[in-house]
Structure formats: C-alpha cells, structure tokens
Design an enzyme around this catalytic site. Structure first.
Site, PDB file in Angstrom:
ATOM      1  N   ILE A 177      -0.020   7.600   3.332  1.00 58.07           N
ATOM      2  CA  ILE A 177       1.111   7.503   4.267  1.00 58.07           C
ATOM      3  C   ILE A 177       2.352   6.999   3.530  1.00 58.07           C
ATOM      4  CG2 ILE A 177       1.959   6.332   6.352  1.00 58.07           C
ATOM      5  CD1 ILE A 177      -1.025   6.448   7.336  1.00 58.07           C
ATOM      6  N   ARG A 216     -11.153  14.447  17.970  1.00 59.21           N
ATOM      7  CA  ARG A 216     -10.191  13.507  17.403  1.00 59.21           C
ATOM      8  C   ARG A 216      -8.793  14.039  17.654  1.00 59.21           C
ATOM      9  NH1 ARG A 216     -14.372  11.336  17.297  1.00 59.21           N
ATOM     10  NH2 ARG A 216     -15.449  10.290  15.590  1.00 59.21           N
ATOM     11  N   GLU A 259      -8.282  -1.447   3.239  1.00 61.30           N
ATOM     12  CA  GLU A 259      -9.476  -0.638   2.994  1.00 61.30           C
ATOM     13  C   GLU A 259      -9.738   0.114   4.288  1.00 61.30           C
ATOM     14  OE1 GLU A 259     -11.010  -0.166   0.265  1.00 61.30           O
ATOM     15  OE2 GLU A 259     -10.059  -1.717  -0.939  1.00 61.30           O
ATOM     16  N   THR A 260     -10.068   1.420   4.193  1.00 63.67           N
ATOM     17  CA  THR A 260     -10.020   2.236   5.408  1.00 63.67           C
ATOM     18  C   THR A 260     -11.317   2.984   5.769  1.00 63.67           C
ATOM     19  OG1 THR A 260      -9.191   4.119   4.162  1.00 63.67           O
ATOM     20  CG2 THR A 260      -7.532   2.640   5.075  1.00 63.67           C
ATOM     21  N   ASN A 301      -5.961  10.114  13.799  1.00 63.33           N
ATOM     22  CA  ASN A 301      -6.438  10.657  12.516  1.00 63.33           C
ATOM     23  C   ASN A 301      -5.288  11.331  11.786  1.00 63.33           C
ATOM     24  OD1 ASN A 301      -9.032  10.232  13.828  1.00 63.33           O
ATOM     25  ND2 ASN A 301      -9.822  11.409  12.100  1.00 63.33           N
ATOM     26  N   GLY A 320       0.824  -1.218   0.000  1.00 64.36           N
ATOM     27  CA  GLY A 320       0.000   0.000   0.000  1.00 64.36           C
ATOM     28  C   GLY A 320       0.854   1.262   0.000  1.00 64.36           C
ATOM     29  N   GLY A 321       2.096   1.134  -0.488  1.00 61.38           N
ATOM     30  CA  GLY A 321       3.056   2.246  -0.403  1.00 61.38           C
ATOM     31  C   GLY A 321       2.768   3.389  -1.352  1.00 61.38           C
ATOM     32  N   ALA A 322       1.814   3.198  -2.296  1.00 59.98           N
ATOM     33  CA  ALA A 322       1.466   4.307  -3.194  1.00 59.98           C
ATOM     34  C   ALA A 322       0.386   5.202  -2.582  1.00 59.98           C
ATOM     35  CB  ALA A 322       0.972   3.752  -4.531  1.00 59.98           C
ATOM     36  N   TYR A 343     -14.360  -2.235  10.180  1.00 57.83           N
ATOM     37  CA  TYR A 343     -12.994  -1.777   9.889  1.00 57.83           C
ATOM     38  C   TYR A 343     -12.102  -1.982  11.117  1.00 57.83           C
ATOM     39  CZ  TYR A 343      -9.117   1.528   9.490  1.00 57.83           C
ATOM     40  OH  TYR A 343      -7.857   2.102   9.503  1.00 57.83           O
TER      41      TYR A 343
HETATM   42  N1  LIG Z   1      -4.891   7.800   7.232  1.00 62.75           N
HETATM   43  C1  LIG Z   1      -5.336   7.616   8.473  1.00 62.75           C
HETATM   44  O1  LIG Z   1      -5.914   8.518   9.103  1.00 62.75           O
HETATM   45  C2  LIG Z   1      -5.139   6.281   9.156  1.00 62.75           C
HETATM   46  C3  LIG Z   1      -5.521   6.185  10.516  1.00 62.75           C
HETATM   47  C4  LIG Z   1      -5.355   4.948  11.143  1.00 62.75           C
HETATM   48  C5  LIG Z   1      -4.815   3.879  10.453  1.00 62.75           C
HETATM   49  N2  LIG Z   1      -4.462   4.010   9.158  1.00 62.75           N
HETATM   50  C6  LIG Z   1      -3.928   2.842   8.461  1.00 62.75           C
HETATM   51  O2  LIG Z   1      -2.751   3.212   7.759  1.00 62.75           O
HETATM   52  C7  LIG Z   1      -2.661   2.453   6.554  1.00 62.75           C
HETATM   53  C8  LIG Z   1      -2.403   3.366   5.372  1.00 62.75           C
HETATM   54  O3  LIG Z   1      -3.419   4.338   5.328  1.00 62.75           O
HETATM   55  P1  LIG Z   1      -3.456   5.476   4.212  1.00 62.75           P
HETATM   56  O4  LIG Z   1      -4.170   6.629   4.817  1.00 62.75           O
HETATM   57  O5  LIG Z   1      -2.136   5.657   3.603  1.00 62.75           O
HETATM   58  O6  LIG Z   1      -4.451   4.771   3.193  1.00 62.75           O
HETATM   59  P2  LIG Z   1      -4.600   4.966   1.608  1.00 62.75           P
HETATM   60  O7  LIG Z   1      -5.978   4.494   1.317  1.00 62.75           O
HETATM   61  O8  LIG Z   1      -4.177   6.313   1.160  1.00 62.75           O
HETATM   62  O9  LIG Z   1      -3.535   3.925   1.051  1.00 62.75           O
HETATM   63  C9  LIG Z   1      -3.746   2.557   1.033  1.00 62.75           C
HETATM   64  C10 LIG Z   1      -3.038   2.005  -0.186  1.00 62.75           C
HETATM   65  O10 LIG Z   1      -3.223   0.592  -0.209  1.00 62.75           O
HETATM   66  C11 LIG Z   1      -3.491   0.212  -1.559  1.00 62.75           C
HETATM   67  N3  LIG Z   1      -4.210  -1.055  -1.517  1.00 62.75           N
HETATM   68  C12 LIG Z   1      -5.513  -1.281  -1.215  1.00 62.75           C
HETATM   69  N4  LIG Z   1      -5.777  -2.596  -1.254  1.00 62.75           N
HETATM   70  C13 LIG Z   1      -4.604  -3.210  -1.589  1.00 62.75           C
HETATM   71  C14 LIG Z   1      -4.225  -4.564  -1.784  1.00 62.75           C
HETATM   72  N5  LIG Z   1      -5.109  -5.551  -1.658  1.00 62.75           N
HETATM   73  N6  LIG Z   1      -2.942  -4.841  -2.100  1.00 62.75           N
HETATM   74  C15 LIG Z   1      -2.015  -3.844  -2.248  1.00 62.75           C
HETATM   75  N7  LIG Z   1      -2.340  -2.533  -2.083  1.00 62.75           N
HETATM   76  C16 LIG Z   1      -3.605  -2.234  -1.760  1.00 62.75           C
HETATM   77  C17 LIG Z   1      -4.280   1.351  -2.152  1.00 62.75           C
HETATM   78  O11 LIG Z   1      -4.221   1.376  -3.565  1.00 62.75           O
HETATM   79  C18 LIG Z   1      -3.584   2.542  -1.509  1.00 62.75           C
HETATM   80  O12 LIG Z   1      -2.531   3.018  -2.324  1.00 62.75           O
HETATM   81  C19 LIG Z   1      -3.933   1.616   6.472  1.00 62.75           C
HETATM   82  O13 LIG Z   1      -3.641   0.307   6.914  1.00 62.75           O
HETATM   83  C20 LIG Z   1      -4.883   2.285   7.434  1.00 62.75           C
HETATM   84  O14 LIG Z   1      -5.792   1.357   7.994  1.00 62.75           O
HETATM   85  C21 LIG Z   1      -4.604   5.191   8.481  1.00 62.75           C
END
Ligand SMILES: NC(=O)c1ccc[n+]([C@@H]2O[C@H](COP(=O)([O-])OP(=O)(O)OC[C@H]3O[C@@H](n4cnc5c(N)ncnc54)[C@H](O)[C@@H]3O)[C@@H](O)[C@H]2O)c1
Length: 380
Positions: free
Chosen positions: A13, A259, A85-86, A220, A8-10, A191
C-alpha cells in the site's frame, strides 16, 4: 503541505501512497525494515522508486525500536501507520511476534507522540482491517430484517462442512449484508486482535494527546506491487504464481465464501484523503469496493485475466480463523472522505495480471504454508 511519516511505506500500500503524497507536494519519510518475508531477498533494484521519488526520504528501521522511531518522527506533522505483520494463519502460531510487531510497535509510536517526540504531529491515520469484525453483519434470511453479527464458526461446524454461520439464538439461516463501522467487532484471529488493539491505542492516545486520528478498516486490497513472495497473505498473489506455473487453484470450503476486493489505487486515494482532510475524521471508516465476490469467481476471473485455462478445484478444506464472508458498507468512505471507489474488479485484475506477468516468477509456496497450518492442526 505536510511532513508525513509513513511506517511500512516500502510495502504494497505504501508503494502507491508514498508517491501520491509526494506528488501533492508533501514531504514524506518512510520508516521500514524491508522485512524479508514481504520483500524477499532484495537484490537492490526493487526499491529504486524510494530513492528516486522527489520529496521522499527513506529510513531503514523498525517501529519497535525507540531510536529508529525517534529519528523517523523528527519534524513530522502527520503519521500514516501501515507497518504490520499481516498473515492471518501465521498469526495463530507466531503470537508473540505478531503482538510485538503490531501491538508493541503501535504502543511505542503512540507513546513517543504522547511524550513530545513529534510536537508538531496533528493527526495519525491507521491502516486497520476488516478482520476486526470477525464474521461481520448478516440478516436472518427468512425475515430480511433482524441484524445479527454472528460469532466465529466453530471447528466442529467447519469439520462438518457447515460453512455458513447461523443465527446463534435459533440456528436460522443468515444472509450476509454490508458491515457498518458501528457493527460489533469480534476478531477471530490473533492478527485481527492485534489490529483491534492498534485501533484502541491510536484512538485513545490521540484523543488524550489532543491530536486527530482516522482509522481505515481495509477490505481485501489487491493490485500492482503486492508481495509475490509472502506465502501467508494475498490470495491473488498466491493464485497468480500458480497460474503462471500451470498449477491448479485449490479453493477452500465450497468456493462460495466471499470477500470485498478493493484495488490498491482506491485504498491509496482514501489514505490521501484522510491525510489531507481539513479536519481529521476522528472515527473508523471502512475502505472497500462495497461488492462481495465469491472466491471461486475471483479465481476464475484471475485465470481469464492471464488468458489461462480456468484450472480451479474446490477442495472442501478450511482454515481455522477464516471468516465466511465480509463486505463493507462504504457510505462513510464516500461521505467523510469524499472517495468513491473507481477501479472495477475486471479493470483491476487486468492491471494486476499485466504487472505480475512482468515480474520474476516466484516459487509456489502454497504447499509449504498449508503444511505448516496442517501440522499445527489449524487446517482441516
Ligand atoms: N493488503 C491488504 O489486503 C490489507 C487489508 C487490511 C489491512 N491491511 C493493513 O494495511 C497495512 C499495510 O499492508 P500492506 O498490504 O501494504 O502490507 P505489506 O506487508 O506489503 O507492507 C508492510 C510493510 O511494513 C514493513 N514492516 C514490517 N514490520 C515493520 C516494522 N517493525 N517496522 C517498520 N516496517 C515494518 C514491511 O517491510 C513492509 O514493507 C498493514 O497494517 C495491514 O495490516 C492490509
């Protein structure tokens, strides 16, 4: 130097963490599906940074696909597992998909590691979420001492506009306090349940495989690069689109729900520290700012950051599965990872608004997302 797989590096975060890791001389491989809900319909330019950052390799594929994962794990020494999925609200009716992506994806990752697909892996760092706490920690308001982690608010309480959780034993009023990592977990959404399951899978499988792990429970996260297309997540993204379109900001409940907003550069720094720490923490660590901000306040502050009128309206509506407050106790972040959050909310919002203003203006999708929830009786 490590060879790090960032699943999910694209995403949001990842787009901060991956250049940071590569800039420190690590080799980084990104495995990402480029999910349309997050990335929109790609025109081809948005991910130039992935191709142009030295030391970064991109594999388009899914953590739920064994062949993709085997390719991605080849030669890896550390894994940062971000893909998920978030959307909290969406997870309540897309249960199967959320479990497949978040739980089964993590299970497959740990299964392959446990069975020798990446024999040099020494640690796994997981992005978990504060949502696993449910309502988090409170004290009874009258004595300020009795620590309580109340259950989720019932639909009846929300319908009666009883927003604040109360003491389950006596009904006494409560006051929110920073949640600690050893406080009770009590997911209130699908979730959150999938994030807690991810934690258990990573902890148990890592321990049994004799490798290290660190679980970061993020509050958040906001900042430059967050998806402006995903209508199911990211309150600041959703609000920023409405501000740019001159639309009012509808605020759920009475607006005083709060939050802990943490800037993405602080989150990326925490992940970097978890990857680079001499010995893996082998525990859960909260990542937040340690400051609770009421939603109505952040909405107003965001309007000011865009130099727009404070067009904010408290609607008294609510979503099932939403928590009332949460703020992190960040002592462990400071002690174990040596990271003190550095970006203040006002500075972070300024940076976010400046970045958003340079992006194409997305459609406002809040109405559609809320209609979907209302149709499914997940909103009142
Ligand atoms: N952003 C926040 O506020 C927040 C808060 C708490 C936890 N998190 C956690 O941090 C992590 C990253 O969050 P983010 O905000 O960068 O999310 P994001 O949705 O921006 O990024 C997630 C990435 O995962 C990729 N992805 C989705 N399904 C995939 C799969 N099956 N295989 C490979 N790649 C896949 C997507 O294309 C996307 O690039 C998540 O696990 C999320 O649950 C985020």
């Amino acid at each position: 130097m490590q060879t790090v797989l960032v699943t999910g590096g694209a995403g949001f975060i990842g787009s901060h963490l991956v250049p940071l890791l590569a800039g420190r001389g690590n080799r980084v491989r990104v495995l990402d599906t480029l999910a349309p809900q997050i990335h929109g319909m790609l025109t081809g330019r948005e991910l130039d940074w992935l191709a142009s950052t030295p030391g970064v390799e991109f594999v388009r594929g899914s953590v739920t696909n064994e062949a993709d994962l085997r390719t991605a794990l080849d030669g890896i020494t550390a894994v940062v597992h971000l893909s998920a999925e978030t959307g909290t609200g969406q997870s309540m009716y897309e249960i199967d998909r959320y479990c497949r992506e978040n739980v089964q994806g993590t299970a497959l990752l740990m299964h392959l590691i446990a069975n020798g697909a990446a024999p040099n892996v020494r640690r796994v760092v997981l992005a978990s979420s504060r949502s696993v706490y449910g309502e988090g920690a409170y004290v009874v308001d009258t004595d300020d001492v009795t620590r309580i982690t109340p259950s989720s608010r019932t639909a009846e309480a929300l319908r009666a506009s009883q927003w604040e959780p109360v003491c389950p034993a006596t009904g006494a009023a409560l006051r929110v306090i920073p949640t600690r990592e050893d406080d009770r977990t009590a997911p209130a959404s699908i979730y959150a349940a999938t994030k807690l399951m991810q934690e258990d899978l990573v902890r148990i499988a890592s321990e049994s495989a004799g490798i290290g792990h660190t679980i970061l429970r993020l509050q958040n996260v906001y900042g430059e690069g967050q998806s402006l297309n995903n209508p199911y997540t990211g309150i600041l993204s959703i609000f920023s689109t409405r501000i740019r379109r001159g639309l009012e900001l509808p605020i759920f409940e009475d607006g005083l729900e709060s939050r802990d907003f943490v800037h993405v550069s602080d989150v990326a720094a925490a992940f970097l520290a978890a990857v680079e720490a001499e010995t893996p923490a082998n525990c859960v660590i909260n990542v937040g700012s340690g400051v609770a901000t009421p939603v109505i306040e952040i909405a107003r502050a965001l309007c000011r950051s865009f130099e727009a009128p404070e067009n904010v309206r408290v609607t008294g509506q609510f979503r099932l599965g939403d928590i009332r407050h949460n703020v992190a106790d960040i002592r462990r972040l400071v002690e174990r990872l040596g990271h003190v959050p550095a970006v203040s909310l006002s500075e972070g919002l300024k940076r976010f608004a400046t970045w958003v203003s340079r992006q194409p203006l997305p459609e406002d999708q809040l109405g559609r997302a809320n209609e979907e929830l209302a149709r499914r009786k997940m909103m009142g």
